[in-house]
Write a protein that holds these residues in place. Sequence first.
Motif, PDB file in Angstrom:
ATOM      1  N   ILE A 104       8.430 -18.656  23.655  1.00  0.00           N
ATOM      2  CA  ILE A 104       7.103 -18.726  24.265  1.00  0.00           C
ATOM      3  C   ILE A 104       6.408 -17.416  23.940  1.00  0.00           C
ATOM      4  CG2 ILE A 104       5.818 -18.853  26.419  1.00  0.00           C
ATOM      5  CD1 ILE A 104       8.155 -20.357  27.647  1.00  0.00           C
ATOM      6  N   ASP A 153      -1.316 -23.288  23.657  1.00  0.00           N
ATOM      7  CA  ASP A 153      -0.496 -24.426  24.056  1.00  0.00           C
ATOM      8  C   ASP A 153       0.578 -24.626  23.006  1.00  0.00           C
ATOM      9  OD1 ASP A 153      -2.090 -24.920  26.296  1.00  0.00           O
ATOM     10  OD2 ASP A 153      -3.443 -26.228  25.174  1.00  0.00           O
ATOM     11  N   GLY A 154       1.824 -24.763  23.445  1.00  0.00           N
ATOM     12  CA  GLY A 154       2.930 -24.984  22.525  1.00  0.00           C
ATOM     13  C   GLY A 154       3.207 -26.460  22.326  1.00  0.00           C
ATOM     14  N   GLY A 196       2.326 -15.285  23.777  1.00  0.00           N
ATOM     15  CA  GLY A 196       0.929 -15.286  24.152  1.00  0.00           C
ATOM     16  C   GLY A 196       0.412 -13.872  24.258  1.00  0.00           C
ATOM     17  N   ASP A 217       5.364 -23.612  26.750  1.00  0.00           N
ATOM     18  CA  ASP A 217       4.462 -22.470  26.619  1.00  0.00           C
ATOM     19  C   ASP A 217       4.333 -21.814  27.994  1.00  0.00           C
ATOM     20  OD1 ASP A 217       2.360 -23.921  28.101  1.00  0.00           O
ATOM     21  OD2 ASP A 217       1.977 -24.983  26.226  1.00  0.00           O
TER      22      ASP A 217
END
Length: 145
Positions: free
Chosen positions: A2, A65-66, A4, A70
């Motif tokens: 994850i 968004d994964g 960001g 995420d």
Amino acid sequence: MIYGGFDSFIDESTGGRGAYVDGFVAPVPEGNKQAYRDMASKAAAKFKECGAVRVVEAWGDDVPDGKVTDFKRSVKAEPGENVVFSWIEWPDKETRDAGWKAMMEDPDMQPDKDKMPFDGMRMFWGGFRPVLDTAAETVPSREPA
């Protein structure tokens, strides 16, 4: 994995290096950003009194968004919520354990669940021993006993 980007809005440091890190991820309604910041600022000062060398609170800025998971899914973020990524650096695990004990016993740090600016039931956290710190001259080698 994850990943960001987060905009740091609190970065309190004593200038020391952390050999133990607590990490947190929480969903926060966009409209509660200032209330969260106020709460986090109060807690950061207390954590530093309890021995933390750095407290960082970061507001989601580039949180994609994964395909599988995420940051948003990890906390079941709802429409209108952002994700906060935070960490506390401690000089060692012993200081961290004593610091958390003091925080939990401090009457000023008891949460009023009706006034929390985020849903603590969807927050997650953990303690970590760094395996790489490019700012440090050496990698902390303290292994658990």
